[in-house]
Design a protein around this motif. Structure first.
Motif, short mmCIF file in Angstrom:
data_model
loop_
_atom_site.label_atom_id
_atom_site.label_comp_id
_atom_site.label_asym_id
_atom_site.label_seq_id
_atom_site.Cartn_x
_atom_site.Cartn_y
_atom_site.Cartn_z
N THR A 38 78.58 54.76 46.26
CA THR A 38 79.24 54.03 45.16
C THR A 38 79.25 54.86 43.87
OG1 THR A 38 77.16 52.83 44.82
CG2 THR A 38 78.90 51.67 46.03
N MET A 196 76.49 49.03 40.87
CA MET A 196 77.76 49.61 41.34
C MET A 196 78.15 48.90 42.63
SD MET A 196 78.08 52.22 39.16
CE MET A 196 78.83 53.72 39.75
N LYS A 197 79.31 48.28 42.62
CA LYS A 197 79.72 47.51 43.81
C LYS A 197 80.99 48.08 44.40
CE LYS A 197 77.43 43.27 42.72
NZ LYS A 197 77.18 41.94 43.15
N PRO A 198 81.00 48.22 45.74
CA PRO A 198 82.23 48.71 46.37
C PRO A 198 83.33 47.66 46.28
CG PRO A 198 80.52 48.24 48.02
CD PRO A 198 79.92 47.94 46.69
N THR A 199 84.58 48.10 46.35
CA THR A 199 85.71 47.16 46.39
C THR A 199 86.48 47.42 47.68
OG1 THR A 199 87.21 48.70 45.28
CG2 THR A 199 85.92 47.24 43.85
N ILE A 205 85.32 51.57 42.41
CA ILE A 205 84.00 50.95 42.34
C ILE A 205 83.97 50.01 41.13
CG2 ILE A 205 81.51 51.42 42.02
CD1 ILE A 205 82.66 52.57 44.68
N LYS A 206 83.33 48.87 41.31
CA LYS A 206 83.15 47.96 40.17
C LYS A 206 81.76 48.20 39.60
CE LYS A 206 83.67 43.12 38.84
NZ LYS A 206 83.88 41.75 39.30
N HIS A 222 86.16 48.79 36.24
CA HIS A 222 86.46 49.42 37.53
C HIS A 222 86.55 50.93 37.33
CE1 HIS A 222 87.61 45.29 38.60
NE2 HIS A 222 87.21 45.67 39.79
#
Ligand code: ATP
Ligand code: MG
Length: 236
Positions: A38, A196-199, A205-206, A222
């Motif tokens: 991420t 950090m978050k995957p989309t 990455i968010k 983002h």
């Protein structure tokens, strides 16, 4: 030569720096956590590059052996040679070696340093817990002791301490939640936390500001993973 007195270490990613009101603060512990790939290491490298561009050194404790000179050269671009000289790499091989590195920090961290990165703070701990589950209690205490020591170093040496932690998705009946390893310990000590978050798009990455001493107006953005690093702009 050190040209300015830095108060914050910018990530160089416009959107994240806006959320952080300039960057990761000197004197504090900051945490970036999230799932694999991420961009956590990339963002930490960008901080080291920006620190170097201001004339200051970074101690990069690479517990995962994932620091790559090739990736640094992509991020640092034409300044690569000068910047590389200001990034000191250490690679502990196990949790005991990590303890030794942390206990001896005041020997290495001179006035020319402004940033300490530990990437990742929990991987060697996690390996040791897997090997000796009967020692989990002592290992948790040791992890807490190491982070307390880092908090002390951040204050006394006036550096930014940036901890990286990888987490895995955990299937939790109705939804998928993410929890960092050693969550309570890390979240207790960190003054600033970015997750950090995957989309759906693997290149996007968010980044969410989960905790900060003073929460800014924008608390997420983002980012796109690019050759030169993580890039993103806040939309006003
Ligand atoms: N030159 C490049 N151009 C575009 N993407 C790249 C480049 N180099 C690496 N990447 C991608 O950047 C992403 C993020 O890498 P990074 O190592 O920063 O993630 P990470 O969160 O630290 O992962 P891990 O938890 O596995 O350590 C990866 O998907 C990788 O494929
Ligand atoms: Mg990484």
């Amino acid at each position: 030569m050190c040209v300015t007195v830095l108060q914050k270490i910018p990530t160089g990613c416009e959107a994240v720096d806006k959320i952080l009101e300039g960057g990761f603060p000197i004197g504090d512990i900051s945490l970036i956590y999230g799932e694999a790939e991420t961009g956590k290491t990339t963002l930490a490298m960008q901080c080291a590059v920006n620190c170097a561009r201001q004339g200051y050194k970074t101690l990069f404790v690479d517990c995962d052996s994932t620091f790559s000179a090739r990736r640094l050269s992509q991020i640092a671009s034409e300044d690569f040679k000068d910047i590389a000289e200001l990034i000191i790499l250490m690679r502990p091989n196990n949790f005991s070696e990590q303890a030794v590195v942390i206990d001896q920090l005041t020997d290495y961290i001179t006035k020319s340093f402004r940033l300490l990165v530990v990437d990742t703070i929990t991987s060697l701990y996690r390996a040791k817990v897997a090997e000796h589950p009967e020692e989990t209690f002592q290992l948790n205490r040791e992890l807490n002791r190491q982070i307390a020591c880092l908090a002390q170093v951040a204050k006394t040496q006036k550096i930014a301490v940036l901890l990286i932690s990888q987490v895995r998705s955990v299937f939790n009946e109705a939804y998928i939640s993410i929890e960092p390893v050693g969550t309570r310990v890390l979240k207790f000590w960190a003054d600033t936390i970015i997750v950090m978050k995957p989309t759906e798009n693997p290149r996007i990455i968010k980044a969410i500001l989960e905790k900060s001493p003073k929460r800014a107006r924008h608390s997420f953005c983002h980012l796109r993973i690019e050759k030169t690093g993580m890039r993103g702009h806040l939309i006003h």
